[in-house]
Each structure stands twice: as structure tokens, then as C-alpha cells.
Write a protein that holds these residues in place. Structure first.
Motif, PDB file in Angstrom:
ATOM      1  N   UNK A 163       0.741  -1.080  -0.123  1.00 34.78           N
ATOM      2  CA  UNK A 163       0.028   0.114   0.045  1.00 34.78           C
ATOM      3  C   UNK A 163       0.923   1.220   0.002  1.00 34.78           C
ATOM      4  N   UNK A 207      -3.174  -6.115  11.040  1.00 33.95           N
ATOM      5  CA  UNK A 207      -2.522  -6.507   9.812  1.00 33.95           C
ATOM      6  C   UNK A 207      -1.255  -6.730  10.193  1.00 33.95           C
ATOM      7  N   UNK A 208      -0.591  -6.403  11.490  1.00 33.06           N
ATOM      8  CA  UNK A 208       0.743  -7.219  11.747  1.00 33.06           C
ATOM      9  C   UNK A 208       0.491  -8.553  12.146  1.00 33.06           C
ATOM     10  N   UNK A 209      -0.574  -8.733  12.877  1.00 33.14           N
ATOM     11  CA  UNK A 209      -0.867 -10.140  13.318  1.00 33.14           C
ATOM     12  C   UNK A 209      -0.867 -11.074  12.021  1.00 33.14           C
ATOM     13  N   UNK A 227       2.414   4.866  14.398  1.00 34.76           N
ATOM     14  CA  UNK A 227       3.613   5.322  14.618  1.00 34.76           C
ATOM     15  C   UNK A 227       4.624   4.606  13.492  1.00 34.76           C
ATOM     16  N   UNK A 234      -0.470  -2.237  24.507  1.00 44.39           N
ATOM     17  CA  UNK A 234      -1.324  -0.887  24.069  1.00 44.39           C
ATOM     18  C   UNK A 234      -2.983  -1.284  24.169  1.00 44.39           C
ATOM     19  N   UNK A 247       1.773   4.349   1.499  1.00 42.09           N
ATOM     20  CA  UNK A 247       1.365   5.139   2.893  1.00 42.09           C
ATOM     21  C   UNK A 247       1.456   6.558   2.545  1.00 42.09           C
ATOM     22  N   UNK A 296       0.144 -10.610   8.704  1.00 39.79           N
ATOM     23  CA  UNK A 296       1.122 -10.710   8.261  1.00 39.79           C
ATOM     24  C   UNK A 296       2.071 -11.753   8.625  1.00 39.79           C
ATOM     25  N   UNK A 297       2.394 -11.672  10.079  1.00 46.89           N
ATOM     26  CA  UNK A 297       3.206 -12.570  10.647  1.00 46.89           C
ATOM     27  C   UNK A 297       2.665 -13.941  10.667  1.00 46.89           C
ATOM     28  N   UNK A 307       7.481  -7.466   7.637  1.00 41.87           N
ATOM     29  CA  UNK A 307       6.898  -8.429   7.529  1.00 41.87           C
ATOM     30  C   UNK A 307       6.292  -8.974   6.233  1.00 41.87           C
ATOM     31  N   UNK A 344       3.321   5.360  20.292  1.00 39.60           N
ATOM     32  CA  UNK A 344       2.103   5.569  20.736  1.00 39.60           C
ATOM     33  C   UNK A 344       1.151   4.120  20.429  1.00 39.60           C
ATOM     34  N   UNK A 345       0.405   3.900  20.954  1.00 35.13           N
ATOM     35  CA  UNK A 345      -0.351   2.826  20.507  1.00 35.13           C
ATOM     36  C   UNK A 345      -1.055   2.915  19.129  1.00 35.13           C
ATOM     37  N   UNK A 346      -0.745   1.782  18.429  1.00 37.27           N
ATOM     38  CA  UNK A 346      -1.412   1.807  17.175  1.00 37.27           C
ATOM     39  C   UNK A 346      -2.949   1.662  16.828  1.00 37.27           C
ATOM     40  N   UNK A 347      -3.609   2.045  15.773  1.00 35.88           N
ATOM     41  CA  UNK A 347      -4.921   1.724  15.684  1.00 35.88           C
ATOM     42  C   UNK A 347      -5.105   0.252  15.478  1.00 35.88           C
ATOM     43  N   UNK A 348      -6.186  -0.073  15.860  1.00 31.27           N
ATOM     44  CA  UNK A 348      -6.669  -1.515  15.828  1.00 31.27           C
ATOM     45  C   UNK A 348      -6.437  -2.365  14.587  1.00 31.27           C
ATOM     46  N   UNK A 349      -6.580  -1.678  13.527  1.00 35.12           N
ATOM     47  CA  UNK A 349      -6.768  -2.393  12.232  1.00 35.12           C
ATOM     48  C   UNK A 349      -5.050  -2.439  11.867  1.00 35.12           C
ATOM     49  N   UNK A 350      -4.281  -1.655  12.203  1.00 34.27           N
ATOM     50  CA  UNK A 350      -2.756  -1.759  12.021  1.00 34.27           C
ATOM     51  C   UNK A 350      -2.369  -2.809  12.737  1.00 34.27           C
ATOM     52  N   UNK A 351      -2.743  -3.180  14.021  1.00 29.06           N
ATOM     53  CA  UNK A 351      -2.133  -4.219  14.878  1.00 29.06           C
ATOM     54  C   UNK A 351      -2.857  -5.535  14.197  1.00 29.06           C
TER      55      UNK A 351
END
Lengths: 177, 177
Positions: free
Chosen positions: A14, A37-39, B31, B18, A16, A41-42, B41, A28-35
Motif C-alpha cells: 500500500x 494487519x501485523x498479526x 507510529x 497498548x 502510505x 502478516x506474521x 513482515x 504511541x499505541x497503533x490503531x486496531x486495524x494496524x495491529x
């Protein structure tokens, strides 16, 4: 060779557009959808690595299986030759000359087996010397022969173009000076 | 079998501490380190998928290579047998009986080739019938023989335990009533 589970295709990267946070700012705590996405992708990455590992293991076993299969297939092709040789020899006491005729047929059968496996026999004379199919064991000086051709085959070769089991051992006519 | 590039091991999943943003909130810019993590990832995942694809292609080629190699190796083991058979036949006119003796040696050589490939010959009589090594072609009624043993071998078998190229075809002594 499909793996048990097809890996998900990675999405196009994407663009950015967000302005980056200040490098000095604490995380800072990331937004829920970003977190999420990380999960995801991992997980995808982990699954792809697990697939890689399984593929390697499966392949090692498959190689062994294919090797044993091909060995058995190739060896089995010779059993009728051996059987017929023994059948002929079993009658050796009766009429040796007739038995030898029978054994010539067994020889032809062996040549056919090699052809069937992809290694046709070749023993032509008069053909140009070809280093991919011939091995020179001597030179003959025959003024009547075309120079650098096969004058005599000492032992036949087996194999097709690019797949020589054994070259023919040949005497080659002398190259013209 | 190492791939050109060893994949990076995925890190243990981090415990997220978070507090999540409100589900209704619009996507706020993450962030910088979170964005970099997503990029990394995604790269790792892409690389693992590319490795998988390459591995599949390489395996397919390798299987073909191993198959051809094993076929050639197995077929080549028979060439000396055929050569000797032809050498013997070349003298057939001289003394047929002597030639037949020579051909018996060729037969023994063929049996040795099979043993060398992992298929020893077996043709024992008096042994208990074993369905993994024997195929019954008939039954004989011999009161003197142990029941259910091999009374006669019609055709020898080739192979070791768990690797039978061909079972022996046998006559079996009648089971006691």
C-alpha cells in the motif's frame, strides 16, 4: 506439487499517505486495524515458512521413492532376458548348436531392453567420427575410406542424442595430411 | 538443501499491551516503527513465498534428474553382461559345448548384477511359505514334507525383505487336514 494449504497471495504494497510520527516521539499505541494487519502478516509469514519446511522434508522422501522406483523399473526390464537365458541353458545337453541360436535371440532381446529404456544401440561404420557418440581406440590408414570416419566398431555404443549410456569404441580412418 | 537465501526466523509474537483505539475511530496514522514492522513482515512473507515457488521448480527438475541418473546407473550395470554374452556367442562356431559353459558364467554374472542392485535371488525349497516372497502356482501332496512349505521353485524370486522385485513362483506342500 501442491502444498496442503495454498499460501495467501501478498497484497500489493500500500502507498502510505499518513504523515510519519516524530522520530523522537515515544511509541504511541497503533490503531486496531494496524495491529491486526501485523498479526495477519506474521501469521502468513509463519505459514509460508512452515510450508517451506514441509516441502523440503516431503521432497527428500520423494527423491528416495523415485530413485527406488526407477531402479526397480529398470532392473525388472531385464528379468525376462535372464529368464530366457536360463530356459535356453536348461536344454544345453540336448543340442548345443540349437541352444546357441536360442541364446542369440536372448541377445537381441537384451538390445531391445536397452532401446526401450532410451538407450538404442549404435554401431554404424562409415559415419563421421562424433566425439559425443564415439570413443577412439585406434586409427586405421585406409586410402579408400573417407578421412575421419568410423572404419570399425570394436564395441557398440548405447544411447540417443544427448543421452549416451556408453559411447561406441571405434577405429577411425586416418585424417588426410 | 539450502535455498539461496535463508529465510529470517519470525520473532515470537509480541504481547500487545497498548489499549486498542475505539473501533469507530477513523484510521489514525500509525507510529513509524509500526509501519516499518508491517513493511518488514510483508517483505519477509513475500520472500518466503518466492522461496517456496523456487523450491517447487527446483524439485521438479531434480526429480527428473535423479530419475534419469538412476535409470542410467541401473541399465549400465547390465552392459558387461551383454558384452560377455556377445563375446561368448562370437565363438559359437568353435565348440558349442564350451561356449555354453561360458554362457553359464554370464548367467551367474546377471544374477550378481541383480544382487548388486539390491535384489538378491532367492529360490530355497523347504522354507515356510511366505506370501511376501512367494507366489503359489500349485500345490503338491507330499506326506513326507512339512505342510505349507515350498516344495519346488518354478521360477526364482528377486529382492530382499520389503524390497521384492519379483516373488518366487512356487509349488507348496499341502496343508495337513
Amino acid at each position: 506439487m501442491a502444498t496442503g494449504q495454498e499460501p495467501v497471495t501478498p497484497p500489493e504494497q500500500e502507498q502510505r499517505t499518513e504523515s510519519p510520527a516524530s522520530p523522537a516521539a515515544p511509541a504511541a499505541p497503533g490503531p486496531e486495524d494496524r495491529a491486526a494487519e501485523v498479526d495477519e502478516l506474521r501469521d502468513n509469514w509463519r505459514r509460508a515458512l512452515a510450508d517451506l519446511d514441509n516441502l523440503r522434508k516431503r521432497h527428500a522422501k520423494e527423491l528416495e521413492r523415485v530413485r527406488a522406483e526407477e531402479r526397480a523399473r529398470t532392473a525388472a526390464a531385464w528379468l525376462p532376458v535372464l529368464d530366457n537365458l536360463e530356459r535356453a541353458l536348461a536344454h544345453a545337453d540336448a543340442d548345443p548348436s540349437a541352444v546357441l541360436k536360442g541364446i542369440e535371440t536372448v541377445r537381441d532381446q537384451a538390445v531391445e531392453v536397452l532401446r526401450g529404456l532410451g538407450y538404442p544401440r549404435h554401431e554404424e561404420t562409415g559415419v563421421p567420427f562424433d566425439p559425443t557418440r564415439h570413443e577412439v581406440v585406434g586409427v586405421v590408414d585406409d586410402p579408400g575410406a573417407e578421412p575421419n570416419t568410423v572404419a570399425q566398431v570394436v564395441s557398440p555404443g548405447y544411447g540417443a542424442d544427448g543421452n549416451q549410456l556408453r559411447p561406441a569404441f571405434v577405429m577411425v580412418s586416418k585424417r588426410q595430411e
